[in-house]
Design a protein around this motif. Structure first.
Motif, short mmCIF file in Angstrom:
data_model
loop_
_atom_site.label_atom_id
_atom_site.label_comp_id
_atom_site.label_asym_id
_atom_site.label_seq_id
_atom_site.Cartn_x
_atom_site.Cartn_y
_atom_site.Cartn_z
N GLU A 106 0.82 -1.21 0.00
CA GLU A 106 0.00 0.00 0.00
C GLU A 106 0.85 1.26 0.00
O GLU A 106 0.62 2.20 -0.77
CB GLU A 106 -0.92 0.00 1.23
CG GLU A 106 -1.73 1.27 1.38
CD GLU A 106 -2.56 1.27 2.66
OE1 GLU A 106 -3.19 2.31 2.95
OE2 GLU A 106 -2.55 0.24 3.37
N GLY A 107 1.87 1.30 0.85
CA GLY A 107 2.70 2.50 0.95
C GLY A 107 3.41 2.82 -0.36
O GLY A 107 3.44 3.98 -0.80
N ILE A 109 2.57 1.84 -3.40
CA ILE A 109 1.61 2.15 -4.46
C ILE A 109 1.15 3.60 -4.35
O ILE A 109 0.99 4.30 -5.36
CB ILE A 109 0.41 1.19 -4.39
CG1 ILE A 109 0.84 -0.23 -4.80
CG2 ILE A 109 -0.72 1.66 -5.29
CD1 ILE A 109 -0.23 -1.27 -4.64
N LYS A 110 0.96 4.07 -3.13
CA LYS A 110 0.46 5.43 -2.94
C LYS A 110 1.54 6.49 -3.09
O LYS A 110 1.23 7.64 -3.45
CB LYS A 110 -0.18 5.55 -1.55
CG LYS A 110 -1.51 4.81 -1.44
CD LYS A 110 -2.14 5.05 -0.08
CE LYS A 110 -3.53 4.41 -0.01
NZ LYS A 110 -4.18 4.61 1.31
N HIS A 111 2.81 6.15 -2.84
CA HIS A 111 3.85 7.17 -2.82
C HIS A 111 4.91 6.98 -3.90
O HIS A 111 5.72 7.88 -4.11
CB HIS A 111 4.53 7.20 -1.45
CG HIS A 111 3.60 7.54 -0.32
ND1 HIS A 111 3.06 6.55 0.49
CD2 HIS A 111 3.09 8.72 0.10
CE1 HIS A 111 2.26 7.13 1.39
NE2 HIS A 111 2.27 8.43 1.17
N THR A 179 -7.98 -6.95 -3.53
CA THR A 179 -7.85 -5.58 -3.05
C THR A 179 -9.22 -4.92 -2.96
O THR A 179 -9.48 -4.13 -2.04
CB THR A 179 -6.94 -4.77 -3.99
OG1 THR A 179 -5.65 -5.39 -4.05
CG2 THR A 179 -6.76 -3.34 -3.48
N ARG A 273 -7.83 1.65 -10.51
CA ARG A 273 -8.55 1.79 -9.24
C ARG A 273 -7.79 1.17 -8.07
O ARG A 273 -8.18 1.36 -6.93
CB ARG A 273 -9.92 1.15 -9.35
CG ARG A 273 -10.77 1.73 -10.48
CD ARG A 273 -12.16 1.15 -10.46
NE ARG A 273 -12.92 1.54 -11.66
CZ ARG A 273 -14.18 1.19 -11.88
NH1 ARG A 273 -14.81 0.45 -10.98
NH2 ARG A 273 -14.78 1.57 -12.99
N ALA A 275 -4.96 1.86 -6.73
CA ALA A 275 -4.41 2.87 -5.80
C ALA A 275 -5.47 3.43 -4.88
O ALA A 275 -5.16 3.87 -3.75
CB ALA A 275 -3.76 4.00 -6.61
N TYR A 276 -6.75 3.43 -5.29
CA TYR A 276 -7.82 3.94 -4.45
C TYR A 276 -8.34 2.86 -3.50
O TYR A 276 -8.89 3.16 -2.44
CB TYR A 276 -8.96 4.46 -5.31
CG TYR A 276 -8.57 5.62 -6.20
CD1 TYR A 276 -8.53 6.93 -5.70
CD2 TYR A 276 -8.22 5.41 -7.52
CE1 TYR A 276 -8.15 7.99 -6.50
CE2 TYR A 276 -7.85 6.47 -8.34
CZ TYR A 276 -7.82 7.75 -7.82
OH TYR A 276 -7.44 8.80 -8.63
N TRP A 277 -8.21 1.61 -3.90
CA TRP A 277 -8.74 0.51 -3.09
C TRP A 277 -7.82 0.10 -1.95
O TRP A 277 -8.30 -0.40 -0.93
CB TRP A 277 -8.99 -0.71 -3.97
CG TRP A 277 -10.16 -0.56 -4.91
CD1 TRP A 277 -11.17 0.34 -4.81
CD2 TRP A 277 -10.43 -1.34 -6.07
NE1 TRP A 277 -12.06 0.18 -5.84
CE2 TRP A 277 -11.64 -0.85 -6.63
CE3 TRP A 277 -9.78 -2.41 -6.69
CZ2 TRP A 277 -12.19 -1.40 -7.78
CZ3 TRP A 277 -10.34 -2.95 -7.85
CH2 TRP A 277 -11.53 -2.45 -8.38
N VAL A 278 -6.49 0.29 -2.12
CA VAL A 278 -5.57 -0.20 -1.08
C VAL A 278 -5.67 0.62 0.20
O VAL A 278 -6.01 1.73 0.20
CB VAL A 278 -4.11 -0.19 -1.60
CG1 VAL A 278 -3.92 -1.23 -2.67
CG2 VAL A 278 -3.69 1.20 -2.08
#
Length: 278
Positions: A106-107, A109-111, A179, A273, A275-278
Motif C-alpha cells: 500500500e505505501g 503504491i500510494k507514494h 484488493t 482503481r 491505488a484507491y482501493w488499497v
C-alpha cells in the motif's frame, strides 16, 4: 498536436504498457525481492537456508510416514514428496501472496509512481529465489536417491517457465480482486490449503490409478480435474526422470492462455482503481 486532437490510449494498450513498463524496471523489483528475503531473515545465522531446512524436514518426515502407510519403498516415496513440496511451494506462494500483493504494498503504491505490475514481478521473483534455495535439497536427494535423469529431464526448465508465466497472471488477477474484496484473501488461502491435500503431493497418483480395485482406479481419474495436478507434473516428472504425458502440457497451456485473457481483462478495467482501493 493540440490537446483536442491527441489520440486517447485504449485501456488494453494501457494494461499491456503497464506490464511492459514494469518489466523494464527489473532493477527495481529485483532489488526489492532480494531485500524482502534479507529483511525476513535479518540477524539469522543461516538466513534463507532456514527455508530449505524447514521444507526438507517436513518432506522427509512425510516421506517416511507415507512410505510406511502405502507400503512403497522410501527411495520412491521420498523423492516424489520432496520434489512435490518444492514445486508446490512456488505455486502456493504465488497464489497466497498474490492475493495480498497490492494490499501489502500500500505505501509504495500510494507514494511511488510505478506500474502495478512491478509489485507482481517482485513477488514472483521472490518465489523464484525460494525455489532456487530449495533446489539445494533436490541436489542432495539426487546423491542419496539417484534418479534416472536423461536429456528429457531438461523439460523441467520450460515447465518452470510456464509456472512463472502463470504465477504472474494469477497474482495480478487475485491481487486486484482481493484488493477490492478483502474477504477473498483468507478464502483464497483456505482453498490453497485444501488443494494441498487434494493434489498428489504426498500420495502417488499412479498408484491409485493402477489399483487392482476398479472403484479406486475410477475415483483416481477424478484427480485429472484438478488443475494443480497438471502444473505439478510438468515440472516434477522431468525432475524425477519419469515419463511425461502430453495431456499435462496441453492443459497447462490452455489454462495459461485463458488465465492471461482473464487477467488482462480485469487489469484493463480496474488497474487504475487499485491505488484507491488499497
Amino acid at each position: 498536436m493540440s490537446a483536442a486532437t491527441t489520440p486517447v490510449e485504449s485501456p488494453w494498450r494501457r494494461a499491456l504498457a503497464d506490464l511492459a513498463d514494469g518489466w523494464r524496471q527489473r532493477e527495481l523489483w529485483g532489488h526489492l525481492g532480494w531485500q524482502d528475503i534479507r529483511q525476513r531473515y535479518r540477524r539469522s545465522l543461516l538466513g534463507p537456508i532456514w527455508i530449505t531446512i524447514s521444507m526438507a524436514v517436513t518432506a522427509v518426515a512425510l516421506g517416511i510416514l507415507y512410505a510406511g502407510l502405502f507400503g512403497n519403498p522410501l527411495a520412491e516415496q521420498l523423492p516424489y514428496i520432496l520434489v512435490g513440496f518444492i514445486v508446490w511451494g512456488f505455486i502456493a506462494g504465488c497464489i497466497n501472496e498474490g492475493s495480498e500483493v497490492f494490499i501489502a504494498n500500500e505505501g509504495l503504491i500510494k507514494h511511488l509512481p510505478s506500474p502495478i505490475s512491478v509489485h507482481v514481478y517482485r513477488l514472483v521473483w521472490r518465489q523464484i529465489l525460494f525455489f532456487a534455495h530449495n533446489l539445494i535439497v533436490y541436489a542432495v536427494m539426487l546423491i542419496v536417491f539417484p534418479q534416472p535423469l536423461t536429456w528429457m529431464s531438461l523439460a523441467a526448465i520450460p515447465g518452470f517457465l510456464l509456472l512463472m508465466l502463470n504465477g504472474v497472471w494469477i497474482a495480478l488477477l487475485a491481487g486486484i480482486v482481493s484488493t477490492r474484496f478483502r474477504d477473498l484473501t483468507p478464502i483464497t488461502q483456505s482453498i490453497v490449503q485444501l488443494m494441498f491435500f487434494m493434489t498428489p503431493i504426498v500420495w502417488i497418483y499412479e498408484d491409485f490409478l493402477n489399483s487392482p480395485n476398479p472403484a479406486i482406479a475410477e475415483r483416481a481419474r477424478w484427480a485429472e480435474l484438478n488443475p494443480f495436478l497438471h502444473f505439478l507434473e510438468i515440472v516434477r516428472a522431468p525432475m524425477l526422470g519419469a515419463d511425461q504425458n502430453l495431456r499435462h502440457w496441453v492443459v497447462v497451456l490452455a489454462i495459461t492462455v485463458v488465465g492471461w485473457v482473464l487477467a488482462l481483462t480485469v487489469m484493463r478495467r480496474y488497474r487504475a482503481r487499485v491505488a484507491y482501493w488499497v
